[in-house]
Design an enzyme around this catalytic site. Structure first.
Site, PDB file in Angstrom:
ATOM      1  N   HIS A   1       7.646   5.644   4.576  1.00  0.00           N
ATOM      2  CA  HIS A   1       7.736   4.589   3.429  1.00  0.00           C
ATOM      3  C   HIS A   1       7.133   5.527   2.285  1.00  0.00           C
ATOM      4  O   HIS A   1       6.221   6.057   2.377  1.00  0.00           O
ATOM      5  CB  HIS A   1       6.904   3.477   3.709  1.00  0.00           C
ATOM      6  CG  HIS A   1       6.452   2.550   2.401  1.00  0.00           C
ATOM      7  ND1 HIS A   1       7.543   2.377   1.624  1.00  0.00           N
ATOM      8  CD2 HIS A   1       5.254   2.206   1.858  1.00  0.00           C
ATOM      9  CE1 HIS A   1       6.878   1.592   0.447  1.00  0.00           C
ATOM     10  NE2 HIS A   1       5.573   1.520   0.755  1.00  0.00           N
TER      11      HIS A   1
ATOM     12  N   ASN B   1       7.884   3.179  -5.882  1.00  0.00           N
ATOM     13  CA  ASN B   1       7.580   2.156  -4.607  1.00  0.00           C
ATOM     14  C   ASN B   1       8.665   1.255  -4.496  1.00  0.00           C
ATOM     15  O   ASN B   1       8.496   0.008  -5.235  1.00  0.00           O
ATOM     16  CB  ASN B   1       6.324   1.802  -4.486  1.00  0.00           C
ATOM     17  CG  ASN B   1       5.936   1.124  -3.077  1.00  0.00           C
ATOM     18  OD1 ASN B   1       7.228   0.878  -2.396  1.00  0.00           O
ATOM     19  ND2 ASN B   1       4.794   0.948  -2.894  1.00  0.00           N
TER      20      ASN B   1
ATOM     21  N   CYS C   1       7.106  -3.445   3.705  1.00  0.00           N
ATOM     22  CA  CYS C   1       7.427  -1.898   3.518  1.00  0.00           C
ATOM     23  C   CYS C   1       8.214  -1.344   4.804  1.00  0.00           C
ATOM     24  O   CYS C   1       8.578  -0.400   4.813  1.00  0.00           O
ATOM     25  CB  CYS C   1       6.433  -1.024   2.871  1.00  0.00           C
ATOM     26  SG  CYS C   1       5.681  -1.926   1.431  1.00  0.00           S
TER      27      CYS C   1
END
Length: 326
Positions: A251, A281, A114
């Protein structure tokens, strides 16, 4: 003469298929209310069966090209952040380089999970500032749906697919990049991983190898404690404070987590940009997707001081403080 790097264009792509919270009610024990309360997510996009990271990377670059009418023929490097490459080799970046016909460009992938997009941006800045390159495509693309365990109610509701792309170019006197950090806490790697093997190095036997395994509580605790320190460390390299920031783009893993990070860092939540509400996500792609959404909404303006912080599997993290000029 010193070289600097400047962000000159951005683009994004998400697949057509939408997976809603109500869709998850049909496959695992959950509810729309439960998901929204705990994550802030409503929808996520899912790649087609024959759609892969390289396809989405390519489409994100086409979007960039269309929006800014830029000439990409002289791009001399392609960096693609991803933890879901089409193959172990060749790299996704190599596929993109070929599809764009960039015969003289280098190409490589970055896997920092990420944190991948901020890692890749900082690498591009370093390559241009050193004089090695002059025009770099920085791309992030993830097909997390292909490595999601849809029997695991704690993780399957989180992940989606998408891609984003920035063009970073040489400039003599108008840089975008101000300060950055890199880091990793590898001792906490068992909190988030994906393996192709039945047994992990952590001693577990997996029923579904090749799928994401996450200790959500462990990652949450680490991020809420660590990211405010990353923000402080990055700004300490400059004369700026959190009050000077126009935007904070972390993120987009969980809205509640990002809001808690803002509280601990003394950041106004109104400065928070996320992409998870409708995209979920998307790992390394959450940051460029959040910026693309902000640009579509007319939120980001020229000169905006913007802090990007990627963090995730590794547990790796990276930040970059930029002056936004698009």
């Amino acid at each position: 003469m010193k070289s600097y790097a400047k962000i000159t264009a951005q683009g994004a792509y998400v697949p057509e298929k939408v997976m809603t919270n109500e869709d998850f009610e049909e496959i695992v024990e959950t509810s729309d209310e439960w998901i929204q309360q705990r994550t802030g997510m409503k929808e996520r996009r899912i790649a087609a069966e024959d759609e892969y990271s390289s396809d989405m990377s390519y489409k994100a670059v086409l979007d960039l090209q269309e929006k800014y009418d830029v000439d990409l023929s002289d791009v001399d490097m392609v960096i693609n952040a991803t933890l879901t490459p089409d193959h172990k080799t060749p790299s996704v970046a190599s596929y993109v380089q070929a599809r764009l016909g960039l015969e003289h460009a280098g190409a490589f992938d970055v896997n920092a999970a990420c944190a991948g997009f901020t890692y890749a941006l900082n690498l591009a800045n370093g390559l241009i500032s050193s004089g090695q390159n002059k025009k770099i495509l920085v791309i992030s693309s993830e097909v997390l749906s292909k490595i999601t365990d849809y029997t695991d109610r704690t993780t399957c509701i989180l992940f989606g697919d998408g891609a984003g792309a920035f063009l970073v170019e040489y400039t003599e006197d108008d840089p975008s990049f101000i300060a950055s950090t890199f880091g990793s806490d590898g001792a906490k790697a068992p909190n988030l991983y994906c393996t192709e093997h039945n047994q992990t190095m952590f001693g577990e036997d997996l029923e579904n190898p090749g799928k994401i395994v996450q200790n959500g509580r462990g990652v949450y605790k680490w991020a809420v404690g660590k990211v405010p320190k990353i923000i402080e460390e990055t700004l300490a390299k400059t004369d700026y404070t959190t009050d000077d920031l126009a935007w904070f783009v972390p993120h987009s893993a969980n809205a509640r987590m990002d809001e808690s990070i803002c509280e601990r860092a003394g950041l106004d939540k109104e400065k928070l940009l996320m992409s998870l509400e409708y995209f979920g996500n998307t790992s390394s792609a959450t940051i460029p997707l959040a910026i693309d959404l902000a640009m579509q909404r007319g939120q980001m303006k020229k000169g905006d001081l913007t802090l990007l912080v990627g963090f995730g599997g590794g547990l790796a993290y990276s930040s970059t403080l930029i002056k936004w000029d698009l």
